[in-house]
Structures are given as C-alpha cells and as structure tokens.
Design a protein around this motif. Structure first.
Motif, short mmCIF file in Angstrom:
data_model
loop_
_atom_site.label_atom_id
_atom_site.label_comp_id
_atom_site.label_asym_id
_atom_site.label_seq_id
_atom_site.Cartn_x
_atom_site.Cartn_y
_atom_site.Cartn_z
N SER A 17 -5.93 3.38 -1.33
CA SER A 17 -5.30 3.20 -0.02
C SER A 17 -6.02 2.13 0.79
O SER A 17 -7.25 1.97 0.67
N THR A 51 -2.14 4.60 -6.22
CA THR A 51 -1.99 5.99 -5.78
C THR A 51 -1.95 6.98 -6.93
O THR A 51 -2.52 8.08 -6.84
N CYS A 87 0.87 -1.19 0.00
CA CYS A 87 0.00 0.00 0.00
C CYS A 87 0.90 1.23 0.00
O CYS A 87 1.30 1.71 1.07
N PRO A 88 1.25 1.73 -1.19
CA PRO A 88 2.14 2.88 -1.25
C PRO A 88 1.62 4.09 -0.47
O PRO A 88 2.41 4.84 0.11
N ALA A 89 0.30 4.28 -0.47
CA ALA A 89 -0.26 5.44 0.23
C ALA A 89 0.01 5.39 1.72
O ALA A 89 0.15 6.43 2.38
N SER A 90 0.09 4.18 2.28
CA SER A 90 0.33 4.01 3.72
C SER A 90 1.78 3.66 4.04
O SER A 90 2.13 3.50 5.21
N GLY A 91 2.60 3.51 3.01
CA GLY A 91 4.00 3.14 3.22
C GLY A 91 4.18 1.72 3.69
O GLY A 91 5.19 1.39 4.34
N ILE A 92 3.25 0.84 3.37
CA ILE A 92 3.31 -0.56 3.82
C ILE A 92 3.77 -1.45 2.67
O ILE A 92 3.23 -1.38 1.56
N ASP A 93 4.75 -2.29 2.93
CA ASP A 93 5.14 -3.35 2.00
C ASP A 93 5.71 -4.49 2.82
O ASP A 93 6.88 -4.47 3.22
N GLU A 110 6.84 -2.58 -7.29
CA GLU A 110 6.39 -1.53 -6.39
C GLU A 110 5.92 -0.31 -7.16
O GLU A 110 4.92 0.32 -6.81
N TYR A 111 6.64 0.04 -8.24
CA TYR A 111 6.20 1.17 -9.05
C TYR A 111 4.94 0.83 -9.82
O TYR A 111 4.02 1.68 -9.93
N LYS A 123 1.92 1.39 -7.86
CA LYS A 123 1.54 2.81 -7.81
C LYS A 123 0.77 3.22 -9.05
O LYS A 123 -0.15 4.04 -8.98
#
Length: 428
Positions: free
Chosen positions: A368, A354, A18-24, A346-347, A350
């Motif tokens: 998100s 996001t 979840c890129p919006a939450s910074g979770i990976d 990861e990109y 996005k």
C-alpha cells in the motif's frame, strides 16, 4: 529566511495504481523520513528537497516477489544475491521459497536478510537441509530428513521473517517415498499457522528403477485434501508432469473446487512456465492470485556463480545443468507475460501488491501507498511496441506492452534498476 522544504522526495506526475487505497490516476507522491507523507493530485515541487519526474511511468506500492531463491552460496547455484533479485530489479520485498531450513535460518537471517537493502522474507523449507541442489542429492529430501517439531519451533520463533512453509509435491519424490513428506509439510504449516506453498510439476527426476506405480496426474487430487484455506498451489502453468493441466491437455478436475474453498494459486514463473499450458489453464478459468518470478542461478545469466565443491562431475559444466536454455526474465517480465495472456494491468498489479501482502498476513505493512506507511515504491516504464517473449519450451508470443523497472524506493531511498540479470527487450 526561506522556509525549508517539507518533504525529502517527490515523485511527480506518474500514474499511481494502489489497489489497497483505491487509487488509479495521475498523482504526486511525497516521502519524508522514509515514510509516505502525501499522495495528492498536485504537490508543489518547492515543497520537496528532491523532485523526480515520473510522468508516463507507473508508480506502484513496492512490489512483492512471492518466489525467489536468494540464499546465496548456501543453496549452491540456485542462490542469487538478494538485491539483484530485489531492489536492483525494482522489487522491494522478496520471499525466498524454501532456501533456509530450521537448521540454516540463523545464517539466512544474519548473512542474507539483515545486510540486504531488499526486504527479504522466507517460506521455511520443510526439509532439514533446506533448498540445496536437490536434483543432485534427492535422498536428502525423504521423510527421515524432516523434523516436524524443530521446524514448527523455528517458524514460530522467527515469525518476523518466516511467513510460510515450502513443500514439494512432485513425481520424483512421490515415486521414492509416496505422500508422507507432503503430509509432514502440511502438519508443519498447520501447527505454525502459516501458509504452505506447494511446488507442483516434476523436479528431481525419477528413480532409476522407475516410478513405482506412481502417476503424476494423480498427485494433485491426493495432496489438495491435506491443505487448508490460504495454502498456495504453485506453478499452475508448468510444462512438467504433475501440474494443473494433465497429459490429455485438460485442466485437473480438482482445481476449481480447491480455489473455491480458499486455496490460492501462485504463478511461480521460472523454469516451469509454459505459454501453451498457461493459455489452456486461463481458458479453463484458472486466474492466479499472486506472481513470483522464480529466478535462480540456473535460469538467469549471472556473473560468476561458482560451482559448489562436491558437485557431481557430470554437472560441473553449466552447459549440462537441468534447466539449460532458459529465457531471461524478471518479475516485471512475468507481469508482461500475464498481460500478454489477457490479464489486465490493474489485476496484475494486485498480483504483486495487495494479494501477496494478504498471503503473508502483512496487509498492515506491505502492498500500500497509504500515508504513514514505509516508503516502499516501485516505478515502472510502460513501454509500447511489439516485443518477443519466450518460455522454456522456446514458445514465443508477441507483447504489445512491456513493463520494465525504472527504479524503486526502499524505505524512501531511491535505488536504480541496474541488476545484471534483468532481460533486455527484444523487438518483434
């Protein structure tokens, strides 16, 4: 008496990105009353009424397909059933690109968006007729068939569903009418304060008397000055004349400057995509921001799309349609293409979460897995091996990683990825 479980559904043990939450990382995702209730490293299974094991799967914010064609029946064979493109393909939000117009938006809302389980939005066509089978009837797409005032009113009054405007900058239209239609589309988007999504690459074909002195390789440099920050250049990897890569195989000189001043790039995969040209554009530094599948009834194998009444006789047989011979694909297949071309997972995530949420100006509701958000979630299989992917030129590449939809949650409801238009994996 035993205490009742606190959650309705628990997705357990998947890789949450979840890129919006910074979770990976590996997380459990809990859902209650259609909302994300918790995202934690470990949640007891007993805390939920239903537990779904998603170990070895990817768990993403509900994916957003930025380029769909889902105005079924009204747009002829272009229009697919929205849930086939959406939730049954693992996608929770689909943007119809230019299907409805200011004239036909009420029908789109009533008969497409409202009944669909998918969250269906629209980029309103700049043309009064909307996205009909324009390759048969190009005269419907001239300046006299655009009403700036009516389209601005429609977009402004229906902001819940209309998130942008669709325009076409292609050699067939330019040869007939010049740049005027694009000027009108840009004015509509500017006055409506929404993005303009611009199709590049030949679409409707050329008039019988030739191209009237028009050069497809000059369209970009004439159109881009009309555009504002946040507008979207579509089909960067098109195989057709008028795209990012010119006839000499060079990236058009205006592209980087356009990106630097805030214009965005959407893949718009579909019938236009070329691995050959994608490699050239990526090597030149063009990295798209968003990813649309651009599926429609001409480039997917769809059960029983009827031939519209009034279709010219020479086009009544699908064997003669202008997009004959297309490979089957989907949003996840397009994601796999991007990874095969060198973009990291990861990109690419996005590009379908996001980034499109920002393009839609809907970051507060889409893209998100934050606690309290609507439980729109896409769950994908991340399959390793050697798989053949091919494009419209029948150019083939080998993917060592293939993303395939397993299921999604839409407002917390689990919907399996059983769409008949999903492509099957082809082993290399």
């Amino acid at each position: 008496m035993a205490e009742a479980p606190g959650y309705d559904l628990l997705l357990k043990g998947g890789r949450v990105i979840c890129p919006a939450s910074g979770i990976d990382g590996v997380r459990d995702v809990a859902v209650k009353a259609g909302k994300i209730a918790a995202v934690e490293e470990a949640i007891l299974p007993s805390a939920a009424r239903e537990v779904v094991n998603v170990a070895d799967k990817l768990v993403l914010p509900g994916m957003i397909d930025t380029h769909g064609h889902v105005y079924q029946y009204v747009t002829g064979r272009f229009g697919l059933e929205p849930d086939m493109v959406g939730v049954r393909s693992g996608v929770t939000t689909v943007i119809d690109q230019g299907g409805p117009s200011c004239m036909t938006l009420p029908g789109f809302r009533k008969f497409i968006a409202e009944p669909a389980e998918t969250n269906v939005l629209a980029f309103l066509s700049a043309y009064l007729v909307g996205g009909l089978e324009g390759h048969f009837y190009p005269n419907l797409y001239q300046p006299d068939c655009v009403d700036i005032e009516a389209t601005v009113r429609s977009a402004s009054a229906n902001r819940d569903i209309v998130r942008g405007i669709k325009g076409h900058a292609e050699i067939g239209g330019f040869a007939r009418w010049g740049i005027r239609v694009m000027e009108m589309a840009a004015e509509i988007a500017r006055r409506s304060e929404v993005p303009l999504y611009v199709h590049f690459g030949q679409l409707w074909g050329l008039p019988e008397h030739g191209v009237n002195g028009e050069d497809a390789d000059t369209i970009l440099e004439r159109v881009i000055p009309l555009l504002k920050e946040g507008d979207v250049l579509a089909h960067p990897f098109t195989r057709h004349p008028g795209g990012f890569v010119n006839r000499e195989g060079e990236l058009h000189h205006v592209i980087q400057a356009a990106i630097d001043r805030g214009l965005k790039v959407d893949v718009g995969h579909g019938s236009h995509f070329s691995y050959r040209l994608a490699k050239q554009a990526l090597a030149a530094g063009v990295v798209p921001h968003t990813l649309g599948a651009d599926m429609h009834g001409y480039n997917t194998q769809v059960p029983e799309i009827p031939v519209p009444l009034g279709t010219p006789e020479e086009h009544e047989d699908d064997e003669n349609h202008p997009f004959k011979g297309q490979a089957r694909f989907s949003l996840t297949q397009a994601m796999s293409s991007m990874m095969t071309l060198g973009l990291d997972l990861e990109y690419v995530v996005k590009m379908v979460t996001t980034h499109p949420a920002k393009m839609l100006q809907m970051e507060d509701s889409l893209g998100s897995l934050a606690v309290g958000r609507t439980a729109d979630v896409s769950v994908l299989d991340d399959v390793r091996g050697r798989f053949v992917l091919r494009d419209n030129e029948d150019h083939r590449v080998i993917a060592e990683r293939l993303l395939q939809p397993a299921f999604c949650l839409r407002k917390g409801k689990k919907i399996d990825s059983d769409s008949p238009i999903l492509p099957q994996a082809i082993a290399a």
